[in-house]
Scaffold this motif. Structure first.
Motif, PDB file in Angstrom:
ATOM      1  N   LEU A   1       0.709  -1.013  -0.010  1.00  0.00           N
ATOM      2  CA  LEU A   1      -0.055  -0.073   0.052  1.00  0.00           C
ATOM      3  C   LEU A   1       0.838   1.271  -0.063  1.00  0.00           C
ATOM      4  O   LEU A   1       0.563   2.196  -0.731  1.00  0.00           O
ATOM      5  CB  LEU A   1      -0.912   0.022   1.282  1.00  0.00           C
ATOM      6  N   ASP A   2       1.911   1.096   0.810  1.00  0.00           N
ATOM      7  CA  ASP A   2       2.620   2.363   1.084  1.00  0.00           C
ATOM      8  C   ASP A   2       3.716   2.824   0.098  1.00  0.00           C
ATOM      9  O   ASP A   2       3.722   4.037  -0.312  1.00  0.00           O
ATOM     10  CB  ASP A   2       3.672   2.325   2.273  1.00  0.00           C
ATOM     11  N   GLN A   3       3.931   1.866  -0.771  1.00  0.00           N
ATOM     12  CA  GLN A   3       4.953   2.505  -1.814  1.00  0.00           C
ATOM     13  C   GLN A   3       4.411   2.971  -3.075  1.00  0.00           C
ATOM     14  O   GLN A   3       4.833   4.422  -3.508  1.00  0.00           O
ATOM     15  CB  GLN A   3       5.755   1.101  -2.727  1.00  0.00           C
TER      16      GLN A   3
ATOM     17  N   ASP B   1       2.895   6.234  -1.642  1.00  0.00           N
ATOM     18  CA  ASP B   1       4.159   7.210  -1.694  1.00  0.00           C
ATOM     19  C   ASP B   1       4.493   8.132  -2.839  1.00  0.00           C
ATOM     20  O   ASP B   1       4.676   9.445  -2.803  1.00  0.00           O
ATOM     21  CB  ASP B   1       5.414   6.701  -1.026  1.00  0.00           C
TER      22      ASP B   1
ATOM     23  N   GLU C   1       3.867  18.442   4.634  1.00  0.00           N
ATOM     24  CA  GLU C   1       3.439  17.326   5.441  1.00  0.00           C
ATOM     25  C   GLU C   1       1.974  17.247   5.381  1.00  0.00           C
ATOM     26  O   GLU C   1       1.419  15.955   5.274  1.00  0.00           O
ATOM     27  CB  GLU C   1       3.754  17.553   6.937  1.00  0.00           C
TER      28      GLU C   1
ATOM     29  N   TYR D   1       1.174  15.691   1.753  1.00  0.00           N
ATOM     30  CA  TYR D   1       1.483  14.472   1.651  1.00  0.00           C
ATOM     31  C   TYR D   1       0.612  13.412   2.254  1.00  0.00           C
ATOM     32  O   TYR D   1       0.333  12.424   1.670  1.00  0.00           O
ATOM     33  CB  TYR D   1       2.933  14.144   2.204  1.00  0.00           C
ATOM     34  N   HIS D   2       0.325  13.674   3.375  1.00  0.00           N
ATOM     35  CA  HIS D   2      -0.637  12.583   4.008  1.00  0.00           C
ATOM     36  C   HIS D   2      -2.197  12.734   3.413  1.00  0.00           C
ATOM     37  O   HIS D   2      -2.653  11.411   3.301  1.00  0.00           O
ATOM     38  CB  HIS D   2      -0.872  12.818   5.753  1.00  0.00           C
TER      39      HIS D   2
ATOM     40  N   ARG E   1      -1.599  10.554   0.247  1.00  0.00           N
ATOM     41  CA  ARG E   1      -1.515   9.153   0.398  1.00  0.00           C
ATOM     42  C   ARG E   1      -2.951   8.446   0.774  1.00  0.00           C
ATOM     43  O   ARG E   1      -3.291   7.481   0.270  1.00  0.00           O
ATOM     44  CB  ARG E   1      -0.794   8.827   1.663  1.00  0.00           C
TER      45      ARG E   1
ATOM     46  N   ARG F   1      -2.282  -6.435  -1.725  1.00  0.00           N
ATOM     47  CA  ARG F   1      -1.939  -6.382  -0.521  1.00  0.00           C
ATOM     48  C   ARG F   1      -2.665  -7.452   0.429  1.00  0.00           C
ATOM     49  O   ARG F   1      -2.149  -8.134   1.067  1.00  0.00           O
ATOM     50  CB  ARG F   1      -1.942  -5.017   0.220  1.00  0.00           C
TER      51      ARG F   1
ATOM     52  N   ARG G   1      -8.144   1.626   9.642  1.00  0.00           N
ATOM     53  CA  ARG G   1      -6.907   2.139  10.409  1.00  0.00           C
ATOM     54  C   ARG G   1      -5.665   2.855   9.579  1.00  0.00           C
ATOM     55  O   ARG G   1      -5.456   4.238  10.019  1.00  0.00           O
ATOM     56  CB  ARG G   1      -6.441   1.075  11.227  1.00  0.00           C
ATOM     57  N   THR G   2      -5.117   2.380   8.704  1.00  0.00           N
ATOM     58  CA  THR G   2      -4.424   3.094   7.726  1.00  0.00           C
ATOM     59  C   THR G   2      -4.746   4.629   7.069  1.00  0.00           C
ATOM     60  O   THR G   2      -4.064   5.458   7.166  1.00  0.00           O
ATOM     61  CB  THR G   2      -3.530   2.051   6.935  1.00  0.00           C
TER      62      THR G   2
ATOM     63  N   GLN H   1      -4.961   6.750  10.068  1.00  0.00           N
ATOM     64  CA  GLN H   1      -3.576   7.253  10.243  1.00  0.00           C
ATOM     65  C   GLN H   1      -3.365   8.422   9.622  1.00  0.00           C
ATOM     66  O   GLN H   1      -2.586   9.418  10.034  1.00  0.00           O
ATOM     67  CB  GLN H   1      -2.707   6.214  10.561  1.00  0.00           C
ATOM     68  N   SER H   2      -3.386   8.490   8.391  1.00  0.00           N
ATOM     69  CA  SER H   2      -3.020   9.444   7.353  1.00  0.00           C
ATOM     70  C   SER H   2      -3.794  10.769   7.545  1.00  0.00           C
ATOM     71  O   SER H   2      -3.384  11.775   7.569  1.00  0.00           O
ATOM     72  CB  SER H   2      -3.364   9.172   5.862  1.00  0.00           C
TER      73      SER H   2
ATOM     74  N   ALA I   1      -2.501  12.526  10.580  1.00  0.00           N
ATOM     75  CA  ALA I   1      -1.075  12.975  10.526  1.00  0.00           C
ATOM     76  C   ALA I   1      -1.418  14.253   9.700  1.00  0.00           C
ATOM     77  O   ALA I   1      -0.590  15.297  10.109  1.00  0.00           O
ATOM     78  CB  ALA I   1      -0.213  12.009   9.696  1.00  0.00           C
TER      79      ALA I   1
END
Lengths: 294, 206
Positions: A159-161, A164, A186, A189-190, A193, A219, A237-238, A241-242, A245
């Motif tokens: 997921l993250d790559q 990003d 910042e 960016y989030h 994502r 994934r 959750r993920t 979390q973004s 942030a």
């Protein structure tokens, strides 16, 4: 972009909703003035959010005027006055649209591709001007999208790559924005994502049918478009979390206005869209027959 | 700067209102919300500003008396114990490099931390933990969760790992961020209402 970033209208004050609309209209006018009429057809809520945040940070902004346009030829609409932030969001919107179109031409076949080619012809002039205005952003968008499509070709089960690579585009959009740029980078960016992953969640069904790349499906090794409870929780959750942030970055800014709308988007609008894309109830048109437009 | 402006209250506000405004802001900028966050220094500045503003107002209102000792506020600035990856008592082959990685993370040089960590070929629990810390700082939350779970599986008794695992796997704790996933709450209410109806029905039936 995608039109995922929107306020929760029911929780906005009437004047806040009107202000949000006026920023949308103001951005549309800014795009038309500088980059041509055709570009305005591609405007989305996501860039309105960028305009809203950048304008909120300008001390002498917030003024509005009343203007007509093609969609509203008879009744003048209230539009936020053009400012540096508005112009930045306009250029960003035009550049993103162009690169997304290039992507479509590379990926799709048949009628869709033909349509994109025609559209590209109409948008070329405006794009060239925007790329002259923001050459660094144009370059980093191209770089990031190239990396993204490489990750897609390798069918990266992360997921993250890929998120990003996409998020860095939005970071680049505000990378030179004066004293606030560190916080803004910042924050966006989030947001980026989150947009990428929300879009991936929303596309699971289509991508599984067509066999296209979908990081969420890979994934979690999904066979069915419905998310099981643990997967939905992990995705929630993920994504949240973004958003957290992004919010923690945002509160470090000192907006001169519109804090209520921005907080509504971050704390209510986006969590609600998160819930909708995870339960498969998200509708792009906000229930109406129009694509991310007011 | 005007301390009332910093707290966002009017100079005529009551002490209770000032306290509430202070608490609200302190909750937002609390160092706990910025653990391993690239903006931690800015948050700390903010925290210091509101602490100073609060102290100034309280002092003014007490007539400049010297008896006040900032005991009224519940949050204190300058706690440097937050978020630091203090170098643990390492031993073994990778002790040196792990210390360097921790230092790099602490000073915010994520690129270097990543580089250093990639040189370690043997992936033990600490390696996964440090990798999780790097991912977390970059905002790669999914990978951070995977790595910390791995670290905890390999060293279940390590409290430092456990703490991070709790943060990353929590469904509701996002620091000062309090999202409203509206319809969930609505659904919950609707369910309660339905249950209530059922109970009533039963009650009437009996």
């Amino acid at each position: 972009m995608f039109g995922f970033v929107r306020p929760l209208r029911g929780e906005l004050k009437v004047r806040e909703w009107e202000r949000f609309q006026s920023v949308y209209c103001g951005l549309c006018h800014a795009i038309r003035t500088h980059y041509g009429f055709f570009q305005t057809t591609m405007l989305s809520y996501d860039c309105t959010y960028l305009a809203l945040v950048l304008c909120a940070l300008e001390e002498d902004g917030g003024a509005s005027c009343r203007r007509r346009c093609l969609i509203h030829p008879f009744r003048r609409k209230t539009c936020a006055q053009e400012s540096a932030g508005m112009r930045r969001a306009a250029a960003v919107s035009v550049i993103l649209t162009w690169h997304k179109l290039e992507d479509t031409i590379a990926d799709e076949r048949g009628l869709k591709r033909l349509g994109a080619r025609v559209l590209r012809l109409l948008l070329r002039r405006g794009y060239r001007k925007a790329a002259r205005d923001l050459p660094a952003f144009d370059d980093s968008t191209r770089d990031c999208l190239r990396q993204l499509s490489a990750l897609e070709r390798q069918r990266t089960a992360s997921l993250d790559q890929p998120a990003d690579a996409f998020a860095r585009i939005l970071r680049a959009a505000v990378s030179d924005w004066g004293a606030d740029s560190r916080v803004l980078q910042e924050m966006f960016y989030h947001t980026g994502r989150w947009i990428y992953l929300a879009d991936a969640c929303d596309d699971i069904r289509d991508d599984l049918t067509s066999g296209s790349y979908n990081p969420v499906a890979l994934r979690w090794e999904l066979q069915q478009p419905e998310l099981s409870e643990p997967v939905r929780e992990a995705m929630n959750r993920t994504l949240m979390q973004s958003l957290a942030a992004s919010y923690h970055a945002y509160v470090l800014l000192r907006p001169y206005r519109d804090a209520g709308i921005i907080e509504n988007i971050l704390c209510q609008g986006l969590p609600e869209v998160t819930r909708q894309v995870l339960t498969g109830t998200f509708s792009h048109n906000g229930g109406k027959n129009r694509h991310g437009s007011l | 700067m005007d301390p009332y402006k910093v707290l966002g209250v009017s100079p005529s506000a009551s002490e209770e209102e000032i306290k509430r405004a202070y608490r609200e802001l302190a909750r937002k900028y609390h160092p706990d919300n910025y653990i391993n966050n690239p903006l931690a220094d800015l948050a700390q500045e903010k925290m210091q500003q509101i602490n100073e503003a609060y102290d100034t107002i309280i002092k003014q209102r007490q007539g400049g008396g010297s008896s006040y000792s900032s005991q009224g506020r519940s949050y204190h600035a300058g706690g440097s114990s937050y978020g630091g990856y203090s170098s643990g008592g390492y031993s073994g082959a990778n002790a040196g490099i792990y210390n360097q990685v921790r230092n790099a993370i602490n000073v915010g040089n994520v690129g270097m931390a990543e580089e250093l960590l990639s040189r370690v070929t043997q992936h033990d629990a600490e390696w996964h933990y440090l990798r999780a810390a790097i991912c977390y700082r970059k905002g790669w939350f999914d990978e951070a969760t995977q790595e910390i779970n791995q670290a905890c599986a390999m060293a279940p008794e390590n409290m430092e790992y456990r703490r991070m695992q709790t943060v990353l796997n929590s469904n509701s704790a996002y620091g000062g961020y309090r999202p409203a996933q509206q319809n969930d709450a609505m659904e919950c209410c609707a369910q309660l209402l339905c249950l209530n109806c059922l109970c009533n029905c039963c009650g009437n039936g009996c």
